[in-house]
Design a protein around this motif. Structure first.
Motif, PDB file in Angstrom:
ATOM      1  N   GLY A 116      36.198  63.459  50.582  1.00  0.00           N
ATOM      2  CA  GLY A 116      36.711  63.678  52.388  1.00  0.00           C
ATOM      3  C   GLY A 116      35.395  64.249  53.476  1.00  0.00           C
ATOM      4  O   GLY A 116      36.141  64.134  54.616  1.00  0.00           O
ATOM      5  N   ASP A 117      34.204  64.798  52.443  1.00  0.00           N
ATOM      6  CA  ASP A 117      33.503  66.031  54.090  1.00  0.00           C
ATOM      7  C   ASP A 117      33.163  64.752  54.810  1.00  0.00           C
ATOM      8  O   ASP A 117      32.632  63.328  54.019  1.00  0.00           O
ATOM      9  N   GLU A 118      32.701  64.857  55.612  1.00  0.00           N
ATOM     10  CA  GLU A 118      32.680  63.948  57.061  1.00  0.00           C
ATOM     11  C   GLU A 118      30.691  64.049  56.914  1.00  0.00           C
ATOM     12  O   GLU A 118      30.276  65.398  57.101  1.00  0.00           O
ATOM     13  N   VAL A 119      30.156  63.056  57.188  1.00  0.00           N
ATOM     14  CA  VAL A 119      27.941  62.909  57.264  1.00  0.00           C
ATOM     15  C   VAL A 119      28.364  62.252  58.368  1.00  0.00           C
ATOM     16  O   VAL A 119      28.285  60.899  58.718  1.00  0.00           O
ATOM     17  N   ILE A 120      27.497  62.846  58.772  1.00  0.00           N
ATOM     18  CA  ILE A 120      26.622  62.024  60.479  1.00  0.00           C
ATOM     19  C   ILE A 120      25.846  61.549  60.339  1.00  0.00           C
ATOM     20  O   ILE A 120      24.778  61.744  59.258  1.00  0.00           O
ATOM     21  N   VAL A 121      25.745  59.956  60.159  1.00  0.00           N
ATOM     22  CA  VAL A 121      24.758  59.202  60.412  1.00  0.00           C
ATOM     23  C   VAL A 121      23.962  58.484  61.629  1.00  0.00           C
ATOM     24  O   VAL A 121      25.267  57.601  62.408  1.00  0.00           O
ATOM     25  N   VAL A 122      23.323  58.841  61.237  1.00  0.00           N
ATOM     26  CA  VAL A 122      22.070  58.640  63.512  1.00  0.00           C
ATOM     27  C   VAL A 122      21.977  56.917  63.027  1.00  0.00           C
ATOM     28  O   VAL A 122      20.805  56.741  62.545  1.00  0.00           O
ATOM     29  N   GLU A 123      23.064  56.044  64.030  1.00  0.00           N
ATOM     30  CA  GLU A 123      22.380  54.262  63.381  1.00  0.00           C
ATOM     31  C   GLU A 123      21.073  54.209  65.300  1.00  0.00           C
ATOM     32  O   GLU A 123      21.545  54.563  65.859  1.00  0.00           O
ATOM     33  N   PHE A 126      18.855  53.410  58.307  1.00  0.00           N
ATOM     34  CA  PHE A 126      17.909  53.055  57.232  1.00  0.00           C
ATOM     35  C   PHE A 126      19.711  52.765  56.754  1.00  0.00           C
ATOM     36  O   PHE A 126      20.682  53.536  56.679  1.00  0.00           O
ATOM     37  N   VAL A 127      19.620  51.317  55.837  1.00  0.00           N
ATOM     38  CA  VAL A 127      21.243  50.987  55.181  1.00  0.00           C
ATOM     39  C   VAL A 127      21.717  51.398  53.954  1.00  0.00           C
ATOM     40  O   VAL A 127      23.061  51.109  53.632  1.00  0.00           O
ATOM     41  N   SER A 128      20.454  52.299  53.462  1.00  0.00           N
ATOM     42  CA  SER A 128      21.428  53.381  52.170  1.00  0.00           C
ATOM     43  C   SER A 128      22.532  54.239  52.471  1.00  0.00           C
ATOM     44  O   SER A 128      23.237  54.975  51.439  1.00  0.00           O
ATOM     45  N   TYR A 129      21.750  54.795  53.565  1.00  0.00           N
ATOM     46  CA  TYR A 129      22.784  56.152  53.908  1.00  0.00           C
ATOM     47  C   TYR A 129      23.401  55.792  54.009  1.00  0.00           C
ATOM     48  O   TYR A 129      24.797  57.204  53.582  1.00  0.00           O
ATOM     49  N   ALA A 130      24.454  54.894  54.735  1.00  0.00           N
ATOM     50  CA  ALA A 130      25.958  54.634  54.628  1.00  0.00           C
ATOM     51  C   ALA A 130      26.411  54.861  53.093  1.00  0.00           C
ATOM     52  O   ALA A 130      27.254  55.473  52.837  1.00  0.00           O
ATOM     53  N   PRO A 131      26.307  54.321  52.420  1.00  0.00           N
ATOM     54  CA  PRO A 131      26.230  53.121  51.239  1.00  0.00           C
ATOM     55  C   PRO A 131      27.047  54.695  50.336  1.00  0.00           C
ATOM     56  O   PRO A 131      27.811  54.881  49.348  1.00  0.00           O
ATOM     57  N   LEU A 132      25.468  55.505  50.300  1.00  0.00           N
ATOM     58  CA  LEU A 132      25.376  56.193  49.497  1.00  0.00           C
ATOM     59  C   LEU A 132      26.291  57.577  50.269  1.00  0.00           C
ATOM     60  O   LEU A 132      26.754  58.036  49.235  1.00  0.00           O
ATOM     61  N   VAL A 133      26.544  58.076  50.504  1.00  0.00           N
ATOM     62  CA  VAL A 133      27.456  58.993  51.797  1.00  0.00           C
ATOM     63  C   VAL A 133      28.829  58.231  51.068  1.00  0.00           C
ATOM     64  O   VAL A 133      29.753  59.109  49.937  1.00  0.00           O
ATOM     65  N   SER A 134      29.165  56.710  51.161  1.00  0.00           N
ATOM     66  CA  SER A 134      30.770  56.666  50.523  1.00  0.00           C
ATOM     67  C   SER A 134      30.719  56.907  48.871  1.00  0.00           C
ATOM     68  O   SER A 134      31.486  57.242  48.128  1.00  0.00           O
ATOM     69  N   LEU A 135      29.722  57.101  48.415  1.00  0.00           N
ATOM     70  CA  LEU A 135      29.426  56.752  46.882  1.00  0.00           C
ATOM     71  C   LEU A 135      30.062  58.248  46.505  1.00  0.00           C
ATOM     72  O   LEU A 135      30.137  58.500  45.093  1.00  0.00           O
ATOM     73  N   PRO A 140      30.968  58.495  55.858  1.00  0.00           N
ATOM     74  CA  PRO A 140      29.571  57.968  56.684  1.00  0.00           C
ATOM     75  C   PRO A 140      30.642  58.328  58.332  1.00  0.00           C
ATOM     76  O   PRO A 140      31.184  57.636  58.479  1.00  0.00           O
ATOM     77  N   VAL A 141      29.758  59.282  59.485  1.00  0.00           N
ATOM     78  CA  VAL A 141      30.255  59.692  60.438  1.00  0.00           C
ATOM     79  C   VAL A 141      29.103  58.459  61.841  1.00  0.00           C
ATOM     80  O   VAL A 141      28.016  59.405  60.982  1.00  0.00           O
TER      81      VAL A 141
END
Length: 388
Positions: A116-123, A126-135, A140-141
């Motif tokens: 449940g921790d939120e991680v800020i991803v700046v758009e 790179f395509v792997s950032y959000a999926p790695l956060v979810s995994l 991802p925010v």
């Protein structure tokens, strides 16, 4: 009997396939394609690095190394970071050698995220950032940057997204896919927000060697940031060692040892022969890196100027080897533009929307190709645009 349950992870089932891969597969099935899609140097790894790897094989160095990597390599990484970026890390406890920067990112996220921790991803990102956060069990925010500001992250944008669950932020400079570089003043402004809200920063600096217009600033070199930063870097881009799969993290001991704990169970160690090659790269390879960098700078200048002359507005990227031009004037979506350009003129680019919502209306073009190929790609793009 009707199937009533699935044996697959819901997280994995909800992951979208990489948008980059679809265009690579399409291009690979066609003849005569000029690919501006691959995020990979077109240079071969320096001969001295290859020779060091061959020598390690001849000498029989084929066993596991320490989980954290060869101590000699970690010492060279420590010296490299001090020499080039003025940051000091203990090679015994604060550096871990990984299987590419991608694994380093994965390990860093798993080491810090609770469910449940939120991680800020700046758009665009790179395509792997959000999926790695979810995994890793996180959320991802997204912070969307603006092409009119050359996709530079603004501190107030970060502050608007922060909640009681925000734990970390992924920062990438030079950026993939935009090529944007954040200078020291801009990083200092971001560091004030990081301190104010007690955030951890995962700083992806895999393109640090490829900054063209001003001295590169590593995020942990900003005052008070080293203690809360996990630095991710590697040998793929700057040293033209993509297939070697060798990266590293540098971080305060608490972070590094947590990452090492996961690494020793998940991977044991990075490939031994590649580590010997990397030692040579750090000892004697920086002149080769400088030559590659000069070539990229020439190609960047030609390619970006040509894109603008074609009417595809493009800021001058300060680093990496990507141009991120706007195709909004064509009236096509990013995917429509990329697919038609590939089918009609056999030029492969990556649609900007695969890097996030703020990438729609843009395409990513890698200029890590020969000047001859870039010139031919421009000619083909010109024909395509004239028909439109």
């Amino acid at each position: 009997m009707q199937k009533t349950k699935t044996y697959l992870s819901e997280t994995v089932m909800n992951l979208k396939p990489s948008g980059i891969r679809r265009f690579f597969d399409l291009a690979a099935s066609m003849e005569g394609v000029i690919s501006l899609g691959v995020g990979e140097p077109d240079f071969v790894t320096s001969w001295s690095v290859r020779e060091a790897c061959i020598l390690s094989l001849e000498q029989g160095y084929t066993s596991y190394t320490a989980n954290a990597g060869l101590l000699e390599l970690r010492e060279e990484i420590s010296r490299y970071l001090a020499r080039n970026f003025q940051i000091l890390y203990d090679p015994n406890s604060e550096i871990v050698v990984t299987v590419g920067a991608s694994q380093a990112l994965d390990l860093a996220l798993r080491a810090i995220i609770n469910p449940g921790d939120e991680v800020i991803v700046v758009e665009p990102s790179f395509v792997s950032y959000a999926p790695l956060v979810s995994l890793a069990g996180g959320v991802p925010v997204f912070v969307q940057t603006d092409g009119k500001q050359e996709f530079k992250l603004q501190p107030e944008q970060i502050e608007k997204t922060i909640t009681s669950r925000t734990k970390a932020m992924i920062l990438c400079s030079p950026n993939n896919p935009t090529g944007t570089v954040l200078n020291r003043r801009e990083l200092e402004a971001i560091s004030a927000i990081v301190q104010k809200y007690d955030l951890i920063v995962i700083s992806d600096e895999i393109y640090a060697e490829l900054a063209y217009d001003e001295p590169y600033t590593s995020f942990p070199s900003i005052p008070h940031m080293q203690e809360r930063t996990i630095l991710v870097n590697g040998f793929s881009k700057g040293f033209a060692m993509t297939g070697w799969r060798l990266g590293f993290i540098a971080a305060p001991k608490e972070f590094a040892q947590a990452i090492l704990k996961i690494h020793q169970y998940a991977m044991m160690c990075a490939p031994t022969m590649a580590q010997y090659g990397a030692i040579e790269a750090l000892k004697n390879g920086e002149s080769d890196v400088e030559e590659m960098k000069k070539s990229y700078r020439r190609r960047r200048n030609y390619f970006v100027q040509s894109l603008n002359e074609l009417g595809l507005s493009c800021h001058l990227p300060g680093g990496a080897f990507y141009a991120f031009p706007s195709i909004q004037s064509t009236g096509l979506t990013s995917e429509q533009f990329a697919e038609r350009l590939l089918m009609e003129e056999k030029v492969a680019v990556v649609p900007g929307n695969v890097f996030g919502q703020s990438g729609e209306g843009y395409i990513r073009c890698s200029y890590a190709s020969s000047m001859e190929q870039l010139q031919e790609a421009i000619r083909r793009m010109k024909r395509f645009l004239e028909r439109l």
